[in-house]
Structures are given as C-alpha cells and as structure tokens.
Design a protein around this motif. Structure first.
Motif, mmCIF file in Angstrom:
data_model
loop_
_atom_site.group_PDB
_atom_site.id
_atom_site.type_symbol
_atom_site.label_atom_id
_atom_site.label_comp_id
_atom_site.label_asym_id
_atom_site.label_seq_id
_atom_site.Cartn_x
_atom_site.Cartn_y
_atom_site.Cartn_z
ATOM 1 N N THR A 147 0.836 -1.206 0.000
ATOM 2 C CA THR A 147 0.000 0.000 0.000
ATOM 3 C C THR A 147 0.868 1.252 0.000
ATOM 4 O O THR A 147 0.499 2.277 -0.587
ATOM 5 C CB THR A 147 -0.929 0.000 1.223
ATOM 6 N N ALA A 148 2.030 1.170 0.650
ATOM 7 C CA ALA A 148 2.956 2.304 0.661
ATOM 8 C C ALA A 148 3.690 2.468 -0.663
ATOM 9 O O ALA A 148 4.438 3.434 -0.849
ATOM 10 C CB ALA A 148 3.969 2.130 1.788
ATOM 11 N N GLY A 149 3.485 1.528 -1.586
ATOM 12 C CA GLY A 149 4.067 1.653 -2.920
ATOM 13 C C GLY A 149 5.205 0.713 -3.228
ATOM 14 O O GLY A 149 5.845 0.840 -4.276
ATOM 15 N N LEU A 150 5.480 -0.269 -2.356
ATOM 16 C CA LEU A 150 6.587 -1.200 -2.601
ATOM 17 C C LEU A 150 6.279 -2.098 -3.785
ATOM 18 O O LEU A 150 5.244 -2.753 -3.834
ATOM 19 C CB LEU A 150 6.836 -2.066 -1.358
ATOM 20 N N ALA A 306 -10.200 -6.789 -8.459
ATOM 21 C CA ALA A 306 -11.120 -6.078 -7.568
ATOM 22 C C ALA A 306 -11.434 -4.674 -8.074
ATOM 23 O O ALA A 306 -12.585 -4.211 -7.978
ATOM 24 C CB ALA A 306 -10.544 -6.013 -6.160
ATOM 25 N N LEU A 307 -10.450 -3.980 -8.627
ATOM 26 C CA LEU A 307 -10.706 -2.637 -9.144
ATOM 27 C C LEU A 307 -11.634 -2.675 -10.354
ATOM 28 O O LEU A 307 -12.470 -1.776 -10.534
ATOM 29 C CB LEU A 307 -9.383 -1.958 -9.511
ATOM 30 N N THR A 322 -7.716 5.875 -3.155
ATOM 31 C CA THR A 322 -6.280 5.620 -3.254
ATOM 32 C C THR A 322 -5.491 6.454 -2.256
ATOM 33 O O THR A 322 -5.939 7.521 -1.826
ATOM 34 C CB THR A 322 -5.771 5.915 -4.674
ATOM 35 N N SER A 323 -4.323 5.950 -1.919
ATOM 36 C CA SER A 323 -3.418 6.657 -1.015
ATOM 37 C C SER A 323 -2.535 7.605 -1.821
ATOM 38 O O SER A 323 -2.649 7.719 -3.042
ATOM 39 C CB SER A 323 -2.553 5.642 -0.270
ATOM 40 N N THR A 327 -2.158 3.739 -4.485
ATOM 41 C CA THR A 327 -2.651 2.379 -4.251
ATOM 42 C C THR A 327 -3.995 2.414 -3.539
ATOM 43 O O THR A 327 -4.246 3.299 -2.713
ATOM 44 C CB THR A 327 -1.645 1.591 -3.396
ATOM 45 N N PRO A 328 -4.878 1.449 -3.823
ATOM 46 C CA PRO A 328 -6.197 1.402 -3.162
ATOM 47 C C PRO A 328 -6.064 0.866 -1.731
ATOM 48 O O PRO A 328 -6.183 -0.333 -1.492
ATOM 49 C CB PRO A 328 -6.996 0.458 -4.059
#
Length: 426
Positions: A147-150, A306-307, A322-323, A327-328
């Motif tokens: 979620t943090a983008g990794l 899912a999206l 999204t963050s 990311t969702p």
C-alpha cells in the motif's frame, strides 16, 4: 474500431508499451516467474503426490498445457480490454453479468486464500516454532508495504528469483547425492490412476499462477510488447516446469511417495532424510525469504480484478479510494484482513487446494469468454481457448472434496453479495 486497433497493436508489438528501457525480456521474465516459483513449488508437490503417487511427474505436462492455454487467453483478453481485470472484463462483455460475477468471486476468493497459504508456508519454513498469528502478521505487513508503494522490479526481482532457484538446486543436489534410507514405506496412501494425475495437476496449478501480471497488466506502464510477453511466458513455463519436475523427482527419490505425500514441509524433511539437517535452518530461511515477493504478486493480481469489479459497481465505491502512493489502501486492507483470518483458521495445504480450485473455475470462465472473443480469429487460437476451458474444468472437478465445496459456496455467495451491493441482478 478501438478494440481492433488494440488487438493489432498486441499482435505486432506496437502501441504505447513498445519502447522504453524496461521493455526487454530480462525485465519481463521476473514478472511471471515471481509468482510461479512460490509455495506451490516448495509445498504443493506433497499433496500432488498424495493424489498421484509415483505418477506425479505425469501431471506436470498436463498442468503446463492448461497454464499455457490460460496465459494465451489472458494475453488476447488484455489486448482487447485494457486496464485492470482484463479477464473479468472479457467475461462480463462476452458472457454476461452473472458469469462475470462467478469469475470475479472465484478469482478474489482464490487470491485471498493464496495470500494466506503463502504466508503460512513462510512461517512453517523460516519460523517453524511460531504461532499461526505470525502468518497473519506477515500478510498484514506485506499488504501495508504494498500500500505504501513497494514493488520489486529489475535487479531486485532477479535476486529473489535466483534465491528460489538456488534453494531448488541445493535440495536436488543433496537428495540425489545421498542414498535414501533403507526400508522406506512402499506406495502412497491412495492408489495411482488417471483421476490421481488430474488431481495432482489441479494442485500443481497453484505453482504456475502469476502469468497474468505479465499477460494482463493493470497499468499501461507495465505493458510489454507482444513478442516479449510470448517469449517471457514460454521461458517462465519452461523454468517452472523444469524446477517442479526436478524437485519432485528428488523428493520422491529421497522420501518415497508415502512419506512425501504426508509431509507438510517436504523440502526440509528431505534435507533431514539426506543427513542434511545442519542445512535445515539455512534452507528454511531461504525459502521464507524467496516467498515474500510472491505475496506482493498475488496482491497485485487481486487488486487488478477487484478494481475492475468495483468499476462495475459490484463492490463498494469506497474500496477504490487511493493513497498518496496511488494504491487502493482500503481494498488492500480488506484483502489483508481476510487473508489473515484464513491464515489463522485454515492449514496451508487446504488453503492452497481451495485457491487452486477457485482459480481454475475463474480461468475456465475466462477461457470460455476468450473463445467467444476469438471466434473470428485464427482457428488454433480459438481451439486453444476451448482446450484451456476443458482442462480447467477437468482439473477443478478432480480437486479434493473440501476445495470443491468451498468453491461452490463462493460461486453461490459471490453473485448474491454483488447483487446486494450494486442493487442490480442482471
């Protein structure tokens, strides 16, 4: 007209993904292999042996054909339905709303179970004395990191893949270098036969998943040229098939079919049997580390489907938020919590079998939709989709009873929940 252009671009390798520094085979191959060299390789051979005994190597060509058909169908669907969830989008457009809800429910449930199974395998190998709660914590940790983008790409992806291949090579070398102990039990707990081979192939299907990250990417920047995708998928299937074949032969040689079939940690048990117990902590840690990128790959596939479902309003709109990393985060959190619960309640082999059965049903529907999509295309492409659909159905029907019953519950409950969310039933 746009659909025809997209199909032509995919066939010729033209389009927005044709150029760029990341569009080589060397960067594409880890996308597919990153999901394939996972828990199915290190644990799936044992339940496959329970089904087929010494005939388990015969299941590998069968599952390779099934996966190749599914990957080809996925690539054609992605050419016509750009964006997330190409397989689901094709099912909805070509077969209708209800089959699409079947496909979405089985895909999402299978990927959640896969997250749980891989996390449990990590704990069993790297931290064998840890409680099940650690597996749940690992799922949540990886979800938060994603979620943090990794994202693991480029040279880092190759490092993880080489780690998995080194473990396989080490185990194979040790198993064949040391003669197995005398007096091994003869014969598996169940008899060999054609049904056993298809059942083994169904379980091993779990070890070949991950190709959709390459064949049907959710984002345009992850799209590769058609020729690169083709050769990367072929190479991934060859490498994974060879790894499964070599490892299964080594484990059968060292443990015998009866002991292998009942082993929860076949790689570590084989090291013990071959007087390599001193390497057990090293091998277990290496397996655990090699599986972390697999969790990220499964989450990517889950997000993509899912999206697409959320876009069609069959999931709550809030899940699409999204963050800052794009990311969702709410979708990721829900998937992580669901997988953590499964990791607490279900053993990894059972979760793996359920995930395989669900995803086989999903790919059966996806191949059926691809067959309609390719009705006016080359005959061999349409027939490969038919073959993929038939094999997926056969393998799903050969799975353990508990996996089929669980999948049936998902097939019934998924469309009902989607109807309640969207307030549309057709």
């Amino acid at each position: 007209m746009g659909q025809q252009v997209a199909e032509q671009q995919a066939a010729t390798g033209a389009g927005p993904a044709a150029g760029g520094p990341r569009r080589s085979l060397g960067s594409a191959l880890p996308l597919a292999l990153g999901g394939m060299l996972g828990a199915g390789l290190f644990v799936g051979i044992a339940p496959a042996t329970l089904a087929a005994g010494r005939l388990v190597p015969l299941a590998i060509p069968l599952v390779l054909v099934a996966v190749a058909c599914c990957a080809l169908a996925s690539a054609h669907q992605s050419a016509s339905y750009r964006g997330p969830g190409a397989g689901y989008a094709c099912i909805r457009a070509r077969l209708g709303v209800l089959p699409a809800r079947f496909g979405a429910a089985t895909a999402l449930a299978g990927q959640v179970a896969a997250l749980a199974a891989v996390a449990e395998v990590i704990v069993q190998h790297a931290m064998p004395a840890a409680p099940p709660a650690i597996a749940a914590a690992i799922v949540l940790f990886v979800v938060l990191a994603a979620t943090a983008g990794l994202r693991i790409r480029g040279a880092a992806a190759w490092v993880w893949l080489l780690l998995a291949l080194v473990v396989v090579g080490l185990v194979v070398a040790v198993c064949f270098a040391i003669e197995p102990p005398a007096g091994l039990p003869v014969g598996p707990p169940r008899g060999d036969g054609a049904i056993g081979i298809t059942g083994a192939a169904g379980v091993l299907f779990f070890g070949f998943l991950g190709f959709e990250r390459l064949t049907a990417p959710a984002h345009e920047q992850d799209r590769y040229r058609g020729k690169v995708v083709k050769w990367a998928v072929i190479a991934a299937l060859v490498v994974t098939g060879a790894a499964v074949l070599l490892l299964s032969a080594a484990l059968l040689h060292q443990l015998g079919p009866a002991r292998l079939a009942l082993s929860g940690q076949p790689v570590l048990d084989a090291m013990d049997a071959a007087a390599g117990g001193g390497l057990r902590p090293l091998v277990g840690t290496a397996v655990g580390l090699a599986l972390f990128p697999v969790l990220l790959g499964i989450l990517e596939s889950l997000r993509s489907t899912a999206l697409a479902v959320q876009r069609d309003q069959d999931l709550p709109a809030v899940l699409g938020r999204t963050s800052r990393a794009g990311t969702p985060y709410l979708l990721d959190l829900c998937a992580g919590v669901a997988a953590a619960v499964v990791a607490l309640l279900v053993q990894p082999v059972a979760a793996m079998a359920f995930a395989s059965c669900c995803l086989l049903v999903h790919h059966a529907l996806a191949n059926a939709a691809a067959r309609v999509l390719l009705a006016d295309d080359q005959v061999w492409r349409m027939r490969s989709a038919c073959l993929g659909m038939g094999l997926a159905v056969i393998l799903a029907m050969s799975m353990p009873v508990h996996a089929m019953l669980g999948t049936l519950v998902v097939v019934i409950a998924g469309p009902l929940l989607a109807g309640l969310v969207s307030r549309r039933w057709s």
